[in-house]
Motif scaffolding. Sequence first.
Motif, mmCIF file in Angstrom:
data_model
loop_
_atom_site.group_PDB
_atom_site.id
_atom_site.type_symbol
_atom_site.label_atom_id
_atom_site.label_comp_id
_atom_site.label_asym_id
_atom_site.label_seq_id
_atom_site.Cartn_x
_atom_site.Cartn_y
_atom_site.Cartn_z
ATOM 1 N N CYS A 170 -7.042 5.955 3.226
ATOM 2 C CA CYS A 170 -6.665 4.677 2.626
ATOM 3 C C CYS A 170 -6.496 3.623 3.710
ATOM 4 C CB CYS A 170 -5.429 4.803 1.755
ATOM 5 S SG CYS A 170 -3.884 5.070 2.622
ATOM 6 N N GLN A 179 0.833 -1.204 0.000
ATOM 7 C CA GLN A 179 0.000 0.000 0.000
ATOM 8 C C GLN A 179 0.866 1.253 0.000
ATOM 9 O OE1 GLN A 179 -2.323 1.722 -0.928
ATOM 10 N NE2 GLN A 179 -4.023 1.527 0.518
ATOM 11 N N ASP A 190 -4.917 -2.405 1.152
ATOM 12 C CA ASP A 190 -5.317 -2.204 -0.236
ATOM 13 C C ASP A 190 -4.124 -1.746 -1.073
ATOM 14 O OD1 ASP A 190 -7.920 -2.847 0.497
ATOM 15 O OD2 ASP A 190 -8.455 -0.754 0.866
ATOM 16 N N VAL A 191 -4.349 -1.586 -2.359
ATOM 17 C CA VAL A 191 -3.343 -1.056 -3.271
ATOM 18 C C VAL A 191 -4.031 -0.068 -4.205
ATOM 19 C CG1 VAL A 191 -1.726 -1.580 -5.143
ATOM 20 C CG2 VAL A 191 -1.922 -3.147 -3.194
#
Length: 321
Positions: A90, A20, A94-95
């Motif tokens: 964010c 991430q 996640d990416v």
Amino acid sequence: MKDIAILLATYNGREYLRQQLDSLFKQTRQDFRLVIHDDGSTDGTAEIIKEYLEEYPERIEVFYGGSCGGAKENFLWMLDRVEADYYLMCDQDDVWFPEKLERSMETMVEAEDELAKLESIEVLPVCVFTDMMVTDDKLNVISDSFIRYIGRNPANIAYTQIIIDNPAAGCTMCFNRRLRDLVISLTPMIDSDNIPMHDALILEIAAIMGKVVPIDAPLVYYRQTGHNTMGAVTESDGDKANRNLEDIKGGSFFEKKRAFVNESRLFASELLVADWLPKDKKNVLMRFAKIGEKGKIKRMSFYAKNNFSRARHNLWFRLWV
């Protein structure tokens, strides 16, 4: 130059955190600062954060300690302490796609400019959100639309739709300072237990007071790890029919449906403490919070008149709750 803050809440995220962080520092637009609050990790997450802080000392700010208790509380805690012109949130596992920040900010500025031409007054609250690709823990794609995977519709952005059927995930959002200020002015006065998640609160206030703009394209890989705070859950029509049949046999069908909407009514009740709500929308939310006391015909009429609707399963909602 506008100050863009990306807020990252971490807790025992060592396994995926590097991916991430790397995706953030590979964005096509790099005029942001990253603000991290670690909620008491014990798995080496803090060491990874320290490593990136040493590499990007002018770009990263870190809050340690002060355990908040969950993602909702963590992000609201950061919002109250971080001053910026624009905010994005964010998640640690996640990416982001490389163009995520750039497209979000372009859409944000366009929306603000359009509102300024129409209103000719102070900047109004704006929230932009995107879709995501749902993946497994190895980033193998399961679905190319998180929103549709969970049975929502990115076009359902009226405040009377969001309050029962929020289509946006917080990790896809970009919002302006005006919206942030309204959110943090409200949080000390409300019971957070009655707020579904921080993203629902942010999006609902944007829809009531300003503008919500969906980007109907995936710009994040949403990794299903089995430990997500709010995982992506879906079911086929057949599975849902079987589940409803079992609930009917067990006598819990209507109880579950009413419980779902009662959560939304509690959410509406919390919003009513805001003295800046427009009178017309406040009246609708007030009536919605108490609509369960009315007969079925009045409830159905109220829902239809004020666009309380869901992307799916709208029939049972209109008929029974």
